[in-house]
Design a protein around this motif. Structure first.
Motif, PDB file in Angstrom:
ATOM      1  N   MET A  59     -15.776   6.204  19.752  1.00  0.00           N
ATOM      2  CA  MET A  59     -15.553   6.479  18.330  1.00  0.00           C
ATOM      3  C   MET A  59     -14.954   5.272  17.619  1.00  0.00           C
ATOM      4  N   ARG A  60     -15.347   5.091  16.372  1.00  0.00           N
ATOM      5  CA  ARG A  60     -14.789   3.998  15.578  1.00  0.00           C
ATOM      6  C   ARG A  60     -13.327   4.271  15.271  1.00  0.00           C
ATOM      7  N   ARG A  61     -12.541   3.207  15.241  1.00  0.00           N
ATOM      8  CA  ARG A  61     -11.137   3.304  14.827  1.00  0.00           C
ATOM      9  C   ARG A  61     -11.003   2.479  13.550  1.00  0.00           C
ATOM     10  N   PRO A  62     -11.206   3.114  12.395  1.00  0.00           N
ATOM     11  CA  PRO A  62     -11.230   2.342  11.149  1.00  0.00           C
ATOM     12  C   PRO A  62      -9.893   1.690  10.825  1.00  0.00           C
ATOM     13  N   GLU A  63      -9.973   0.618  10.053  1.00  0.00           N
ATOM     14  CA  GLU A  63      -8.760  -0.007   9.528  1.00  0.00           C
ATOM     15  C   GLU A  63      -8.412   0.645   8.196  1.00  0.00           C
ATOM     16  N   ILE A  64      -7.223   0.333   7.694  1.00  0.00           N
ATOM     17  CA  ILE A  64      -6.755   0.902   6.420  1.00  0.00           C
ATOM     18  C   ILE A  64      -6.724  -0.197   5.369  1.00  0.00           C
ATOM     19  N   ALA A  65      -7.293   0.086   4.197  1.00  0.00           N
ATOM     20  CA  ALA A  65      -7.137  -0.821   3.055  1.00  0.00           C
ATOM     21  C   ALA A  65      -6.221  -0.132   2.051  1.00  0.00           C
ATOM     22  N   VAL A  66      -5.099  -0.752   1.780  1.00  0.00           N
ATOM     23  CA  VAL A  66      -4.159  -0.182   0.809  1.00  0.00           C
ATOM     24  C   VAL A  66      -4.642  -0.553  -0.594  1.00  0.00           C
ATOM     25  N   ALA A  67      -4.885   0.470  -1.431  1.00  0.00           N
ATOM     26  CA  ALA A  67      -5.356   0.209  -2.798  1.00  0.00           C
ATOM     27  C   ALA A  67      -4.179  -0.190  -3.671  1.00  0.00           C
ATOM     28  N   LEU A  68      -4.220  -1.421  -4.152  1.00  0.00           N
ATOM     29  CA  LEU A  68      -3.118  -1.936  -4.978  1.00  0.00           C
ATOM     30  C   LEU A  68      -3.341  -1.555  -6.437  1.00  0.00           C
ATOM     31  N   ASP A  69      -3.294  -0.256  -6.725  1.00  0.00           N
ATOM     32  CA  ASP A  69      -3.455   0.188  -8.116  1.00  0.00           C
ATOM     33  C   ASP A  69      -2.087   0.184  -8.787  1.00  0.00           C
ATOM     34  N   LEU A  70      -1.593  -1.014  -9.023  1.00  0.00           N
ATOM     35  CA  LEU A  70      -0.253  -1.194  -9.586  1.00  0.00           C
ATOM     36  C   LEU A  70      -0.358  -2.048 -10.841  1.00  0.00           C
ATOM     37  N   ALA A  71       0.699  -2.039 -11.636  1.00  0.00           N
ATOM     38  CA  ALA A  71       0.612  -2.664 -12.957  1.00  0.00           C
ATOM     39  C   ALA A  71       0.597  -4.186 -12.917  1.00  0.00           C
ATOM     40  N   THR A  72       1.347  -4.781 -12.028  1.00  0.00           N
ATOM     41  CA  THR A  72       1.467  -6.251 -12.062  1.00  0.00           C
ATOM     42  C   THR A  72       1.314  -6.844 -10.658  1.00  0.00           C
ATOM     43  N   PRO A  73       0.927  -8.140 -10.587  1.00  0.00           N
ATOM     44  CA  PRO A  73       0.853  -8.816  -9.286  1.00  0.00           C
ATOM     45  C   PRO A  73       2.203  -8.826  -8.574  1.00  0.00           C
ATOM     46  N   GLU A  74       3.294  -8.865  -9.333  1.00  0.00           N
ATOM     47  CA  GLU A  74       4.632  -8.871  -8.715  1.00  0.00           C
ATOM     48  C   GLU A  74       4.875  -7.540  -7.986  1.00  0.00           C
ATOM     49  N   ASP A  75       4.493  -6.437  -8.647  1.00  0.00           N
ATOM     50  CA  ASP A  75       4.630  -5.120  -7.994  1.00  0.00           C
ATOM     51  C   ASP A  75       3.787  -5.083  -6.723  1.00  0.00           C
ATOM     52  N   ALA A  76       2.577  -5.643  -6.831  1.00  0.00           N
ATOM     53  CA  ALA A  76       1.658  -5.619  -5.686  1.00  0.00           C
ATOM     54  C   ALA A  76       2.240  -6.400  -4.516  1.00  0.00           C
ATOM     55  N   LEU A  77       2.753  -7.590  -4.789  1.00  0.00           N
ATOM     56  CA  LEU A  77       3.275  -8.424  -3.696  1.00  0.00           C
ATOM     57  C   LEU A  77       4.554  -7.834  -3.096  1.00  0.00           C
ATOM     58  N   ALA A  78       5.316  -7.121  -3.929  1.00  0.00           N
ATOM     59  CA  ALA A  78       6.517  -6.456  -3.396  1.00  0.00           C
ATOM     60  C   ALA A  78       6.109  -5.358  -2.411  1.00  0.00           C
ATOM     61  N   LEU A  79       5.029  -4.643  -2.735  1.00  0.00           N
ATOM     62  CA  LEU A  79       4.547  -3.594  -1.836  1.00  0.00           C
ATOM     63  C   LEU A  79       4.014  -4.201  -0.532  1.00  0.00           C
ATOM     64  N   VAL A  80       3.263  -5.288  -0.674  1.00  0.00           N
ATOM     65  CA  VAL A  80       2.713  -5.963   0.504  1.00  0.00           C
ATOM     66  C   VAL A  80       3.849  -6.419   1.422  1.00  0.00           C
ATOM     67  N   ALA A  81       4.908  -6.946   0.826  1.00  0.00           N
ATOM     68  CA  ALA A  81       6.058  -7.397   1.620  1.00  0.00           C
ATOM     69  C   ALA A  81       6.726  -6.201   2.299  1.00  0.00           C
ATOM     70  N   ALA A  82       6.819  -5.079   1.572  1.00  0.00           N
ATOM     71  CA  ALA A  82       7.470  -3.886   2.145  1.00  0.00           C
ATOM     72  C   ALA A  82       6.671  -3.337   3.321  1.00  0.00           C
ATOM     73  N   ILE A  83       5.356  -3.430   3.258  1.00  0.00           N
ATOM     74  CA  ILE A  83       4.506  -2.902   4.344  1.00  0.00           C
ATOM     75  C   ILE A  83       4.488  -3.867   5.526  1.00  0.00           C
TER      76      ILE A  83
END
Ligand code: C5P
Length: 232
Positions: free
Chosen positions: A1-25
């Protein structure tokens, strides 16, 4: 069976918010989806920064334009280092071929979007000007345009097994509308759990709000990964 990867959808307001989430993960997720909202607020800098941090970027701009314009958009996506991008199958065979050529020697993969899940049979009948009985049949018809040209397709959870049968084993399938087991379905009427999508044959699960709105996003990603690993 395939073991898919996860793509986190960065539906956030600003690139700063996005990079903060990436750092948190941190190291728990390697794929991130960038859509129109972030792409229009310094998106190319964000994509380059994600790539610099070792992440794979899924640029979800769902192109549908004349072949020459789409080829140029694909070339730009490849130049900033995106790994995956979306095109509308309804753009037609020539547009899809131009998109594929636009990749040049890059490793950018292209996946086709058929019927948007926001359209039901009645709404899609109005789009095409004839009676559509089943959206799934239309999805299959549109997929034929991309077979042998694209790397794969976007498929809703309810369609993934069927799309896998039509597209074959080597196609790359992307599935949005994923909700971890036990999560409320939010506004997706046809969501699936990570284990269900894995069993249906998906390669990449797109997950947004269950992760982006969590108090501990990394913990949600780890729980989804565990669910995928345990699926049978
Ligand atoms: O609902 P959620 O926040 O998990 O959505 C994640 C992403 O998947 C969003 O960027 C949304 O645009 C996309 N999506 C999609 N098709 C759907 C449902 C969601 O492309 N049927």
């Amino acid at each position: 069976m395939r073991r898919p990867e996860i793509a986190v959808a960065l539906d956030l307001a600003t690139p700063e918010d996005a990079l903060a989430l990436v750092a948190a993960i941190g190291d728990d997720a390697s794929w991130y989806k960038v859509g129109s909202m972030l792409a229009l607020s310094d998106g190319s800098a964000l994509v380059r920064e994600l790539v610099k941090r070792g992440k794979s970027v899924f640029l979800d701009l769902k192109w549908h334009d004349i072949p020459n314009t789409v080829a140029g958009a694909v070339a730009s996506a490849a130049a900033v280092g995106a790994s995956l991008a979306t095109v509308h199958l309804a753009g037609g065979r020539r547009m899809l071929e131009a998109a594929a050529e636009g990749r040049g020697s890059s490793r950018l993969r292209l996946v086709g979007v058929g019927v948007l899940t926001s359209l039901d049979a009645a709404a899609f009948s109005r789009v095409v000007g004839r009676d559509v009985r089943e959206v799934a049949e239309e999805q299959e018809r549109l997929m034929e345009l991309g077979l042998g040209v694209l790397d794969g397709f976007v498929a809703a959870p309810s369609e993934t097994a069927r799309v896998r049968r039509v597209a074959g084993e080597s196609a790359f399938l992307v599935t949005p509308g994923i909700r971890p087991a036990g999560d409320s379905a939010g506004d997706h009427s046809r969501s699936a759990t990570p284990a269900e999508a894995a069993r249906a044959g998906s390669d990449l699960l797109v997950v947004g709000r269950p992760i982006t709105e969590a108090r501990d996003p990394g913990a949600v990603v780890r729980a989804i990964r565990a669910e995928i690993a345990a699926a049978d």
